[in-house]
Design a protein around this motif. Structure first.
Motif, short mmCIF file in Angstrom:
data_model
loop_
_atom_site.label_atom_id
_atom_site.label_comp_id
_atom_site.label_asym_id
_atom_site.label_seq_id
_atom_site.Cartn_x
_atom_site.Cartn_y
_atom_site.Cartn_z
N LEU A 198 81.33 66.65 6.83
CA LEU A 198 82.00 66.73 8.14
C LEU A 198 81.94 68.14 8.70
CD1 LEU A 198 83.23 64.20 9.39
CD2 LEU A 198 82.93 64.00 6.96
N LYS A 199 82.06 69.13 7.83
CA LYS A 199 81.95 70.52 8.28
C LYS A 199 80.56 70.77 8.87
CE LYS A 199 81.45 73.97 5.42
NZ LYS A 199 81.67 74.96 4.37
N TYR A 200 79.54 70.31 8.18
CA TYR A 200 78.17 70.49 8.67
C TYR A 200 77.94 69.72 9.97
CZ TYR A 200 76.62 72.83 4.37
OH TYR A 200 76.44 73.71 3.35
N LEU A 201 78.51 68.51 10.06
CA LEU A 201 78.35 67.73 11.30
C LEU A 201 78.84 68.53 12.50
CD1 LEU A 201 77.88 65.04 12.87
CD2 LEU A 201 80.29 64.54 12.37
N HIS A 202 79.99 69.15 12.36
CA HIS A 202 80.56 69.89 13.48
C HIS A 202 79.86 71.23 13.70
CE1 HIS A 202 83.93 67.46 14.90
NE2 HIS A 202 83.83 66.92 13.69
N HIS A 203 79.33 71.79 12.65
CA HIS A 203 78.61 73.05 12.81
C HIS A 203 77.23 72.81 13.40
CE1 HIS A 203 76.03 76.39 11.33
NE2 HIS A 203 76.95 77.03 11.99
N CYS A 204 76.50 71.85 12.81
CA CYS A 204 75.13 71.59 13.25
C CYS A 204 74.64 70.27 12.63
CB CYS A 204 74.22 72.74 12.80
SG CYS A 204 72.48 72.44 13.07
N PRO A 205 74.39 69.24 13.43
CA PRO A 205 73.90 67.97 12.89
C PRO A 205 72.60 68.13 12.09
CG PRO A 205 74.62 67.68 15.13
CD PRO A 205 74.65 69.16 14.86
N ARG A 206 71.77 69.08 12.48
CA ARG A 206 70.53 69.31 11.73
C ARG A 206 70.84 69.77 10.31
NH1 ARG A 206 65.19 70.70 13.38
NH2 ARG A 206 64.12 72.05 11.92
N GLN A 207 71.83 70.63 10.16
CA GLN A 207 72.25 71.09 8.84
C GLN A 207 72.74 69.92 8.00
OE1 GLN A 207 75.66 73.70 8.87
NE2 GLN A 207 74.98 74.77 7.04
N LEU A 208 73.53 69.02 8.60
CA LEU A 208 74.00 67.84 7.88
C LEU A 208 72.82 66.99 7.42
CD1 LEU A 208 76.10 65.76 6.93
CD2 LEU A 208 76.11 64.87 9.29
N TRP A 209 71.89 66.75 8.31
CA TRP A 209 70.74 65.90 7.97
C TRP A 209 69.94 66.53 6.83
CZ3 TRP A 209 65.53 65.58 7.47
CH2 TRP A 209 64.96 64.32 7.55
N SER A 244 85.94 82.52 6.49
CA SER A 244 85.61 82.90 7.86
C SER A 244 86.71 83.77 8.47
CB SER A 244 85.45 81.62 8.69
OG SER A 244 85.29 81.93 10.05
N ARG A 245 86.29 84.57 9.41
CA ARG A 245 87.25 85.38 10.16
C ARG A 245 87.61 84.73 11.49
NH1 ARG A 245 87.81 90.47 7.96
NH2 ARG A 245 86.29 90.96 6.36
N ALA A 246 87.07 83.56 11.74
CA ALA A 246 87.35 82.87 13.00
C ALA A 246 87.55 81.38 12.73
CB ALA A 246 86.18 83.07 13.96
N PRO A 247 88.71 80.84 13.10
CA PRO A 247 88.90 79.40 12.97
C PRO A 247 87.85 78.64 13.78
CG PRO A 247 90.99 80.49 13.38
CD PRO A 247 89.90 81.53 13.58
N ALA A 248 87.42 77.51 13.23
CA ALA A 248 86.39 76.70 13.89
C ALA A 248 86.79 75.24 13.85
CB ALA A 248 85.05 76.89 13.18
N ALA A 254 78.75 61.08 11.51
CA ALA A 254 78.03 61.67 10.37
C ALA A 254 77.06 60.67 9.77
CB ALA A 254 79.03 62.17 9.33
N ARG A 255 77.51 59.44 9.61
CA ARG A 255 76.63 58.40 9.03
C ARG A 255 75.42 58.14 9.94
NH1 ARG A 255 78.98 56.72 4.59
NH2 ARG A 255 81.23 56.62 4.42
#
Length: 176
Positions: free
Chosen positions: A23-34, A88-92, A146-147
């Motif tokens: 889920l973290k990767y999905l919100h950061h970058c779908p390519r990273q999740l894939w 992290s130094r910044a909430p995301a 994500a799925r």
């Protein structure tokens, strides 16, 4: 002899476990999740990931991880409040999505979850993550999204390069 997984057993199937990292990767970058779910995992070579592990190991040292199998929660306090530590130094938004996913996983196990807290020890800040009907719906939608990303036949497009700063997949996406 190993059989290839059927389409129903692949990483994007409804039965495949999804952890907080998904889920973290999905919100950061779908390519990273894939890429992550299809076996490309350069995190072991990332200095930032190693730094995050050190932060996790040296803060809140009296707490124990809660291993759910598909996900590992940093700790849970009385009243079922989920806690997650970030270097992290910044909430995301990805951090809150990860905690909402943990809330959903615990609720499916019959736990009456109250909410969550994301801790940022480097900036001495916390962010509350409420758990209510809206958060539950968002967590379910995140799982479905994500799925669908994982089940896609091709890699999602890369983000603009400025958004990839600090990503352990940077060399894969932007290397020569």
């Amino acid at each position: 002899m190993n059989q290839p997984p059927s389409p129903d057993e692949g990483p994007g199937s409804d039965d495949a476990p999804l952890g907080g990292v998904h889920l973290k990767y999905l919100h950061h970058c779908p390519r990273q999740l894939w890429l992550y779910t299809h076996g490309y995992r350069p995190e072991q070579r990332s200095d930032l990931v190693a730094f995050g592990e050190v932060i996790d190991e040296t803060t809140f040292t009296r707490r124990r991880d809660i291993d759910l199998g598909e996900a590992k929660i940093d700790w849970v306090t009385a009243g079922a409040v989920i806690h997650e530590t970030k270097s992290s130094r910044a909430p995301a938004p990805a951090h809150a999505a990860q905690v909402r996913h943990y809330c959903l996983l615990l609720e499916r196990r019959g736990v009456a979850v109250r909410g969550g807290v994301v801790h940022y020890p480097l900036i001495r800040r916390t962010v509350d993550v409420p758990w209510n009907d809206e958060a539950r719906d968002q967590a379910r939608q995140d799982e479905a999204l994500a799925r669908s990303v994982i089940a896609a036949p091709t890699t999602p497009p890369r983000l603009p390069r400025r958004e990839c700063r600090g990503c352990s997949y940077l060399d894969y996406c932007w290397g020569d």
